[in-house]
Design a protein around this motif. Structure first.
Motif, mmCIF file in Angstrom:
data_model
loop_
_atom_site.group_PDB
_atom_site.id
_atom_site.type_symbol
_atom_site.label_atom_id
_atom_site.label_comp_id
_atom_site.label_asym_id
_atom_site.label_seq_id
_atom_site.Cartn_x
_atom_site.Cartn_y
_atom_site.Cartn_z
ATOM 1 N N UNK A 127 46.550 38.303 40.519
ATOM 2 C CA UNK A 127 46.393 39.424 39.615
ATOM 3 C C UNK A 127 45.621 39.036 38.474
ATOM 4 N N UNK A 128 45.981 37.793 37.672
ATOM 5 C CA UNK A 128 45.274 37.311 36.280
ATOM 6 C C UNK A 128 43.966 37.123 37.027
ATOM 7 N N UNK A 129 43.618 36.266 38.094
ATOM 8 C CA UNK A 129 42.393 35.786 38.340
ATOM 9 C C UNK A 129 41.456 37.273 38.557
ATOM 10 N N UNK A 130 42.088 38.237 39.316
ATOM 11 C CA UNK A 130 41.194 39.457 39.418
ATOM 12 C C UNK A 130 40.837 40.155 38.077
ATOM 13 N N UNK A 131 41.635 40.054 37.007
ATOM 14 C CA UNK A 131 41.358 40.626 35.690
ATOM 15 C C UNK A 131 40.369 39.732 35.086
ATOM 16 N N UNK A 132 40.471 38.598 35.123
ATOM 17 C CA UNK A 132 39.321 37.671 34.661
ATOM 18 C C UNK A 132 37.885 37.704 35.452
ATOM 19 N N UNK A 133 37.926 38.133 36.529
ATOM 20 C CA UNK A 133 36.772 38.210 37.319
ATOM 21 C C UNK A 133 35.931 39.700 36.720
ATOM 22 N N UNK A 134 36.861 40.421 36.368
ATOM 23 C CA UNK A 134 36.225 41.670 35.839
ATOM 24 C C UNK A 134 35.439 41.528 34.350
ATOM 25 N N UNK A 135 35.574 40.419 33.892
ATOM 26 C CA UNK A 135 34.942 40.161 32.767
ATOM 27 C C UNK A 135 35.105 41.045 31.545
ATOM 28 N N UNK A 136 34.055 40.930 30.639
ATOM 29 C CA UNK A 136 34.377 42.149 29.401
ATOM 30 C C UNK A 136 33.838 43.672 29.843
ATOM 31 N N UNK A 137 34.647 44.342 30.101
ATOM 32 C CA UNK A 137 34.263 45.710 30.314
ATOM 33 C C UNK A 137 33.555 46.389 29.167
ATOM 34 N N UNK A 138 33.979 46.101 27.795
ATOM 35 C CA UNK A 138 33.210 46.476 26.821
ATOM 36 C C UNK A 138 31.745 46.079 26.554
ATOM 37 N N UNK A 139 31.381 45.067 27.353
ATOM 38 C CA UNK A 139 30.108 44.682 27.149
ATOM 39 C C UNK A 139 29.075 45.275 27.811
ATOM 40 N N UNK A 186 49.966 35.978 53.530
ATOM 41 C CA UNK A 186 49.774 37.312 54.196
ATOM 42 C C UNK A 186 49.777 38.277 53.041
ATOM 43 N N UNK A 187 50.933 38.278 52.450
ATOM 44 C CA UNK A 187 51.253 39.193 51.363
ATOM 45 C C UNK A 187 50.347 38.878 50.218
ATOM 46 N N UNK A 188 49.740 37.700 49.770
ATOM 47 C CA UNK A 188 48.983 37.197 48.552
ATOM 48 C C UNK A 188 47.727 37.998 48.973
ATOM 49 N N UNK A 189 47.104 37.742 50.327
ATOM 50 C CA UNK A 189 45.919 38.017 50.616
ATOM 51 C C UNK A 189 45.778 39.706 50.450
ATOM 52 N N UNK A 190 47.016 40.338 50.916
ATOM 53 C CA UNK A 190 46.967 41.856 50.663
ATOM 54 C C UNK A 190 46.942 42.280 49.252
ATOM 55 N N UNK A 191 47.503 41.611 48.603
ATOM 56 C CA UNK A 191 47.395 41.890 47.109
ATOM 57 C C UNK A 191 46.284 41.555 46.313
ATOM 58 N N UNK A 192 45.524 40.573 46.978
ATOM 59 C CA UNK A 192 44.071 40.245 46.419
ATOM 60 C C UNK A 192 43.345 41.143 46.927
ATOM 61 N N UNK A 193 43.179 41.558 48.112
ATOM 62 C CA UNK A 193 42.261 42.577 48.677
ATOM 63 C C UNK A 193 42.632 43.861 47.745
ATOM 64 N N UNK A 194 43.627 44.370 47.630
ATOM 65 C CA UNK A 194 44.056 45.569 47.054
ATOM 66 C C UNK A 194 43.730 45.599 45.638
ATOM 67 N N UNK A 195 43.745 44.419 44.778
ATOM 68 C CA UNK A 195 43.286 44.478 43.576
ATOM 69 C C UNK A 195 41.782 44.459 43.450
#
Length: 162
Positions: free
Chosen positions: A150-162, A16-25
């Motif tokens: 958290x790392x997965x969320x960051x990787x889903x962002x892709x390249x913000x400079x592109x 449940x905490x993992x789901x909360x962090x995933x949603x929040x991120x």
């Protein structure tokens, strides 16, 4: 009532905490990428979901033993509900005062780049802490998965400079 071991209870509460962090991120980075209008609409749709999730926590509390498992679920959901309601209220205030101002693609890319670095750094730190906690069993794995989220969320962002 279904009796769970402490490790199984920690796993349930941890999920449940993992789901909360995933949603929040996800909410944070998608808001930065898509703008406050997206966040306002998303949070508005969720207003009807929170009571049902609290009800699910009550069911877990009544169905599983020890009782702290259900209480942990209720606590995490109630905290998410409170934070979402606070953010929704603040977004409405900003919209009513000045409206939402476009920050521009360059500033948005800067924010997303910073968010990506913090998410990767925080996720890596959690992964290391979780690895150090593996001798404590499931707790270490929950912390590692939080870092992966958290790392997965960051990787889903892709390249913000592109």
């Amino acid at each position: 009532m279904i009796e769970l071991s402490s490790d199984a209870g920690i796993a349930v509460a941890g999920l449940v905490a993992i789901a909360a962090v995933a949603w929040g991120a996800n909410l944070s980075v998608r808001s930065a990428a898509n703008g406050p209008e997206w966040a306002l609409a998303h949070l508005g749709r969720l207003r009807l979901v929170w009571p049902g999730l609290i009800g699910l926590g009550v069911v877990v509390m009544l169905a599983l033993s020890p009782i702290w498992i259900g209480l942990a679920v209720i606590y995490v959901v109630a905290t998410m509900w409170f934070l979402a309601a606070s953010l929704l209220r603040n977004l409405h205030r900003i919209q009513n005062l000045d409206g939402f101002v476009d920050i521009g693609a360059e500033r948005r890319a800067e924010i997303l780049g910073r968010a990506k670095r913090y998410l990767i750094g925080g996720g890596a730190a959690l992964g290391l802490v979780g690895a150090a906690l593996l001798s404590f069993g499931i707790i270490g794995w929950v912390v590692i998965v939080l870092g992966v989220v958290l790392v997965g969320t960051a990787l889903l962002l892709g390249d913000p400079d592109a």
